[in-house]
Scaffold this motif. Structure first.
Motif, PDB file in Angstrom:
ATOM      1  N   ARG A  73       0.803  -1.220   0.000  1.00  0.00           N
ATOM      2  CA  ARG A  73       0.000   0.000   0.000  1.00  0.00           C
ATOM      3  C   ARG A  73       0.833   1.266   0.000  1.00  0.00           C
ATOM      4  O   ARG A  73       0.293   2.357  -0.113  1.00  0.00           O
ATOM      5  N   ILE A  74       2.130   1.089   0.208  1.00  0.00           N
ATOM      6  CA  ILE A  74       2.950   2.272   0.467  1.00  0.00           C
ATOM      7  C   ILE A  74       4.031   2.449  -0.588  1.00  0.00           C
ATOM      8  O   ILE A  74       4.716   1.486  -0.962  1.00  0.00           O
ATOM      9  N   GLY A  75       4.164   3.658  -1.075  1.00  0.00           N
ATOM     10  CA  GLY A  75       5.294   3.998  -1.925  1.00  0.00           C
ATOM     11  C   GLY A  75       6.258   4.781  -1.053  1.00  0.00           C
ATOM     12  O   GLY A  75       5.875   5.745  -0.416  1.00  0.00           O
ATOM     13  N   TYR A  76       7.499   4.343  -0.967  1.00  0.00           N
ATOM     14  CA  TYR A  76       8.429   4.952  -0.021  1.00  0.00           C
ATOM     15  C   TYR A  76       9.669   5.417  -0.768  1.00  0.00           C
ATOM     16  O   TYR A  76      10.346   4.626  -1.419  1.00  0.00           O
ATOM     17  N   VAL A  77       9.926   6.702  -0.732  1.00  0.00           N
ATOM     18  CA  VAL A  77      11.144   7.235  -1.351  1.00  0.00           C
ATOM     19  C   VAL A  77      12.072   7.655  -0.221  1.00  0.00           C
ATOM     20  O   VAL A  77      11.807   8.639   0.457  1.00  0.00           O
ATOM     21  N   PRO A  78      13.118   6.892   0.032  1.00  0.00           N
ATOM     22  CA  PRO A  78      13.976   7.242   1.169  1.00  0.00           C
ATOM     23  C   PRO A  78      14.792   8.506   0.901  1.00  0.00           C
ATOM     24  O   PRO A  78      14.981   8.905  -0.250  1.00  0.00           O
ATOM     25  N   GLN A  79      15.236   9.108   1.998  1.00  0.00           N
ATOM     26  CA  GLN A  79      16.023  10.333   1.913  1.00  0.00           C
ATOM     27  C   GLN A  79      17.353  10.050   1.212  1.00  0.00           C
ATOM     28  O   GLN A  79      17.799  10.800   0.365  1.00  0.00           O
ATOM     29  N   LYS A  80      17.949   8.899   1.593  1.00  0.00           N
ATOM     30  CA  LYS A  80      19.225   8.535   0.990  1.00  0.00           C
ATOM     31  C   LYS A  80      18.902   7.570  -0.135  1.00  0.00           C
ATOM     32  O   LYS A  80      18.464   6.459   0.098  1.00  0.00           O
ATOM     33  N   ASN A  81      19.101   8.016  -1.372  1.00  0.00           N
ATOM     34  CA  ASN A  81      18.651   7.166  -2.473  1.00  0.00           C
ATOM     35  C   ASN A  81      19.667   6.090  -2.813  1.00  0.00           C
ATOM     36  O   ASN A  81      20.860   6.268  -2.662  1.00  0.00           O
ATOM     37  N   VAL A  82      19.130   4.975  -3.241  1.00  0.00           N
ATOM     38  CA  VAL A  82      19.968   3.851  -3.647  1.00  0.00           C
ATOM     39  C   VAL A  82      19.554   3.488  -5.052  1.00  0.00           C
ATOM     40  O   VAL A  82      18.371   3.315  -5.321  1.00  0.00           O
ATOM     41  N   LEU A  83      20.509   3.418  -5.953  1.00  0.00           N
ATOM     42  CA  LEU A  83      20.181   2.995  -7.316  1.00  0.00           C
ATOM     43  C   LEU A  83      20.669   1.563  -7.494  1.00  0.00           C
ATOM     44  O   LEU A  83      21.825   1.247  -7.217  1.00  0.00           O
ATOM     45  N   PHE A  84      19.767   0.714  -7.942  1.00  0.00           N
ATOM     46  CA  PHE A  84      20.164  -0.662  -8.222  1.00  0.00           C
ATOM     47  C   PHE A  84      20.666  -0.753  -9.653  1.00  0.00           C
ATOM     48  O   PHE A  84      20.326   0.089 -10.489  1.00  0.00           O
ATOM     49  N   THR A  85      21.432  -1.784  -9.941  1.00  0.00           N
ATOM     50  CA  THR A  85      21.918  -1.963 -11.300  1.00  0.00           C
ATOM     51  C   THR A  85      20.705  -2.103 -12.223  1.00  0.00           C
ATOM     52  O   THR A  85      19.746  -2.787 -11.874  1.00  0.00           O
ATOM     53  N   GLY A  86      20.756  -1.466 -13.369  1.00  0.00           N
ATOM     54  CA  GLY A  86      19.629  -1.509 -14.290  1.00  0.00           C
ATOM     55  C   GLY A  86      19.332  -0.102 -14.768  1.00  0.00           C
ATOM     56  O   GLY A  86      20.081   0.839 -14.441  1.00  0.00           O
TER      57      GLY A  86
END
Ligand SMILES: Nc1ncnc2c1ncn2[C@@H]1O[C@H](COP(=O)(O)OP(=O)(O)OP(=O)(O)O)[C@@H](O)[C@H]1O
Ligand SMILES: [Mg+2]
Length: 333
Positions: free
Chosen positions: A312-325
């Motif tokens: 139910r939740i979309g969460y955008v953290p303060q410290k972003n992490v980009l995964f490969t892709g």
């Protein structure tokens, strides 16, 4: 006898690989080889012992004294070495952590002119690690001289016992020669076994560190209740929420009350470190509250199945992490 010779030649065959492993470290399928060697050495010493008792009665008494002393000495040294190994692992952790922090926070460090401070910190930790490493090497280094000394003393003891026996005609010279050969083989087997076992402290330290992570209990669990999920509304409510991180002196959040209704935008403002991100982390139940309730769509987050709640939740953290892709994949994630 044939088995004995076979095992002895197997040991001779394996010994060079063992030495190279000790120099280069263990990798790949060498674990199999180590276990094989250890088993061979145990069999070799036991068979050697049986033969020496069978063929040279009294001289075996020397072994009966020497082997327990050897085993106690080796165990003591290994015990000491393993204590240093465990300490060394956690220091290595600290060095890695400091290095990573310095690398990630290089701009902050420069901005606040903290280079010297960081360098000192890194140096101190390295000094401590070097000190432990030194002690560890000294302790493990005792192994060879101690084992060699005991080895020598045992041979001398066997010779003396044998010579006395030969003197009053209780034994032949040939038997003494055979007995010393057996003793040599047994002691070599024990020494090789000790060098195999000396790899254990490091392995034990690593195992302990991995175990700490694997055995950490998950404190946030799915709800046991089998309640139907509420319909999607998009509301979030905090009721008198108090929250503290484990081990913290004081709670970061105290008595928080608010309702964020569907269609509204709720902004939380506060100075840095006052707990804004902590509030957000309580919604997908990344942490549990100490007191009070968090409700999503009118239901306590503790009553949801974790998957359903997080769905139910979309969460955008303060410290972003980009995964490969690519970007699309990251957004979908
Ligand atoms: N995982 C954690 N374990 C222990 N303490 C933590 C943890 N995360 C945050 N804290 C502490 O909790 C307090 C609140 O942190 P939080 O990240 O919620 O603040 P914030 O308001 O989001 O700050 P900022 O404006 O810098 O993003 C801080 O003192 C922080 O050091
Ligand atoms: Mg924050």
């Amino acid at each position: 006898m044939v088995i004995f010779v076979l095992i002895a030649s197997l040991a001779q065959l394996l010994a060079p690989s063992l030495v190279s492993m000790m120099v280069d470290g263990v990798s790949g399928n060498e674990e199999g080889l180590i276990i094989m060697l250890a088993v061979a050495m145990i069999v070799l010493s036991v068979v050697g012992l049986i033969f020496s008792v069978a063929f040279s009665g009294q001289i075996a008494v020397v072994l009966a004294v020497a082997i327990p002393i050897l085993v106690i000495a080796v165990t003591g040294i290994l015990f000491g070495a393993s204590r240093y190994s465990v300490k060394l692992r956690s220091k290595t952790d600290a060095i890695n952590r400091l290095f990573l922090e310095a690398l990630e926070g290089v701009r902050v460090i420069r901005a606040f002119n903290k280079q010297e401070h960081e360098i000192d910190r890194f140096e101190d930790t390295n000094e401590e690690a070097a000190e432990i490493s030194r002690k560890s090497i000294v302790t493990s280094g005792l192994m060879t001289p101690v084992v060699n000394t005991l080895f020598g003393l045992t041979s001398v003891g066997a010779m003396m016992a044998g010579a006395a026996n030969i003197g009053h005609g209780g034994m032949e010279v040939g038997s003494l020669v055979a007995a010393t050969q057996y003793i040599n083989i047994i002691l070599i087997a024990i020494m090789l076994l000790a060098s195999v076992v000396s790899m254990f402290p490091d392995a034990y330290a690593c195992m302990k560190r991995i175990g700490e992570v694997l055995e950490t209990e998950v404190t946030i669990r799915d709800s046991e209740k089998d309640k139907p999920e509420p319909s999607y509304r998009g509301t979030v409510e905090f009721r008198n929420v108090t929250f503290a991180y484990t081990g913290a002196d004081a709670p970061v959040l105290k008595g928080i009350n608010f309702v964020s209704k569907s269609g509204e935008t709720t902004a939380i403002i506060g100075r840095t470190g006052c707990g804004k991100s902590s509030i957000v982390k309580l919604i997908p139940r990344l942490y549990d509250t100490l007191f009070g309730d968090v409700l999503v769509d009118g239901v306590n987050v503790k009553d949801y199945k974790l998957d359903d709640l997080r769905e139910r939740i979309g969460y955008v953290p303060q410290k972003n992490v980009l995964f490969t892709g690519d970007i699309a994949e990251n957004l979908n994630f």
